[in-house]
Design a protein around this motif. Structure first.
Motif, PDB file in Angstrom:
ATOM      1  N   UNK A   1      27.622  53.483   6.729  1.00  0.00           N
ATOM      2  CA  UNK A   1      26.717  54.156   5.793  1.00  0.00           C
ATOM      3  C   UNK A   1      25.529  54.707   6.563  1.00  0.00           C
ATOM      4  N   UNK A   2      25.126  55.924   6.215  1.00  0.00           N
ATOM      5  CA  UNK A   2      23.941  56.560   6.780  1.00  0.00           C
ATOM      6  C   UNK A   2      23.026  56.975   5.628  1.00  0.00           C
ATOM      7  N   UNK A   3      21.728  56.790   5.803  1.00  0.00           N
ATOM      8  CA  UNK A   3      20.789  57.249   4.783  1.00  0.00           C
ATOM      9  C   UNK A   3      19.361  56.999   5.205  1.00  0.00           C
ATOM     10  N   UNK A   4      18.396  57.564   4.501  1.00  0.00           N
ATOM     11  CA  UNK A   4      16.988  57.273   4.767  1.00  0.00           C
ATOM     12  C   UNK A   4      16.666  55.863   4.287  1.00  0.00           C
ATOM     13  N   UNK A   5      15.517  55.298   4.661  1.00  0.00           N
ATOM     14  CA  UNK A   5      15.137  53.994   4.123  1.00  0.00           C
ATOM     15  C   UNK A   5      15.155  54.014   2.592  1.00  0.00           C
ATOM     16  N   UNK A   6      16.041  53.257   2.003  1.00  0.00           N
ATOM     17  CA  UNK A   6      16.225  53.286   0.551  1.00  0.00           C
ATOM     18  C   UNK A   6      16.974  52.044   0.117  1.00  0.00           C
ATOM     19  N   UNK A   7      16.525  51.443  -0.975  1.00  0.00           N
ATOM     20  CA  UNK A   7      17.215  50.274  -1.516  1.00  0.00           C
ATOM     21  C   UNK A   7      18.573  50.646  -2.105  1.00  0.00           C
ATOM     22  N   UNK A   8      18.780  51.923  -2.394  1.00  0.00           N
ATOM     23  CA  UNK A   8      20.062  52.382  -2.944  1.00  0.00           C
ATOM     24  C   UNK A   8      21.183  52.146  -1.933  1.00  0.00           C
ATOM     25  N   UNK A   9      20.983  52.624  -0.707  1.00  0.00           N
ATOM     26  CA  UNK A   9      22.006  52.430   0.314  1.00  0.00           C
ATOM     27  C   UNK A   9      22.012  50.993   0.832  1.00  0.00           C
ATOM     28  N   UNK A  10      20.870  50.311   0.743  1.00  0.00           N
ATOM     29  CA  UNK A  10      20.833  48.909   1.140  1.00  0.00           C
ATOM     30  C   UNK A  10      21.719  48.059   0.229  1.00  0.00           C
ATOM     31  N   UNK A  11      21.699  48.364  -1.066  1.00  0.00           N
ATOM     32  CA  UNK A  11      22.564  47.609  -1.975  1.00  0.00           C
ATOM     33  C   UNK A  11      24.034  47.899  -1.663  1.00  0.00           C
TER      34      UNK A  11
END
Length: 307
Positions: A248-258
């Protein structure tokens, strides 16, 4: 009983907050109810069947609806602010977690304890990761999406896997991120492209397909030289599709963290769009560490991830 009586952030933050309360409830044999989960409750099997959003689930639950849930949340907000019961406010001046907080001493066992404040946001829970890991199966079981969403995710991922070797999920966060922390993590599509191209070089002998999930429609002209598929453009299906990717790649975000937590998939949080990626930059949820940098202007407070 612990009652989450205030809302913090959107879906990802609410899931991480609820998960941390569930882990604490299991460890301490207490009950938690979450009226503040009202907008998202109907997306999940457990909470859609229980308007209380209670853990552990009650033997006899009542199915809710949006009106009932909103009314239920407002009542709890009123009770929390009335001070008729024990109300615990979590201040924003430092990260909150169960393991090193004196807040737990304020909990009155055998009574109703309302919690308010911005809790467990974007990784403030790093000191509590061991409990999340310990109870991960129960937490995942509780947050299974409705079957229709699971089927749509399975169909999408199966379609991609039938014609590729590696799936890399890319969370392109636009929309609200243009204002969030003065646009610090708002990256242009061309900048995401740099990161994607760098990630692709990590797998020289394999076909890589990117699954792109975004909260805003993208100009795809610059992506034509890559193998990619768009997500279903649904808040739950996109999150749980990312959880099924290999990386997974993404900006700092709880969405991708979950997504990383739920799917046990390694995540790379973009902080430098010009960085040449290494496979070690993709970090599993339980390996994250961080340092909180407080600023009197709350919007400028930063959680700096380390690994």
């Amino acid at each position: 009983m612990l009652v989450i009586s205030a809302k913090s952030g959107q879906l990802g933050n609410r899931l991480l907050l609820f998960a941390n309360f569930i882990a604490f409830a299991i460890e301490n044999n207490v009950t938690v109810i979450n009226p503040a989960f009202d907008e998202y409750a109907d997306f999940f099997i457990s909470t859609s069947q229980d308007f209380l959003c209670c853990y552990p689930p009650t033997p006899f639950s009542i199915t809710g609806n949006q009106l009932l849930r909103k009314y239920y949340y407002n009542i709890n907000r009123y009770l929390a602010e009335s001070r008729r019961f024990n109300t615990i406010n979590i201040k924003r001046n430092e990260p909150f977690n169960w393991s090193n907080s004196n807040i737990t001493k304020d909990i009155k066992l055998g009574s109703i304890n309302f919690f308010q404040g911005w809790m467990f946001r974007d990784g403030w829970f790093v000191d509590d990761i061991s409990n999340l890991k310990k109870h991960q199966e129960k937490i995942r079981a509780y947050f299974q999406p409705l079957n229709k969403y699971q089927l749509n995710v399975a169909k999408l991922i199966s379609n991609i896997r039938s014609r590729t070797d590696i799936i890399i999920g890319v969370h392109i966060r636009h929309g609200d991120y243009q204002q969030h922390q003065n646009g610090k993590y708002f990256y242009l599509i061309e900048e995401y492209l740099k990161v994607m191209e760098s990630a692709q070089t990590l797998f020289p002998n394999q076909k890589v397909t990117f699954l792109i999930c975004s909260n805003q429609k993208q100009n795809e002209d610059c992506l034509q030289h890559l193998s990619y598929i768009n997500g279903n453009n649904h808040i739950i299906e996109d999150m749980y599709s990312l959880a099924e990717c290999d990386y997974i790649i993404g900006p700092p975000s709880s969405y991708s963290m979950w997504a990383s937590f739920y799917g046990e998939r390694p995540l790379y949080m973009i902080r430098d769009v010009n960085k040449t990626l290494e496979i070690e930059d993709f970090v599993h949820f339980y390996q994250w560490q961080g340092v909180f940098h407080y600023n009197e202007d709350w919007s400028k407070s930063v959680w700096e991830w380390k690994h």
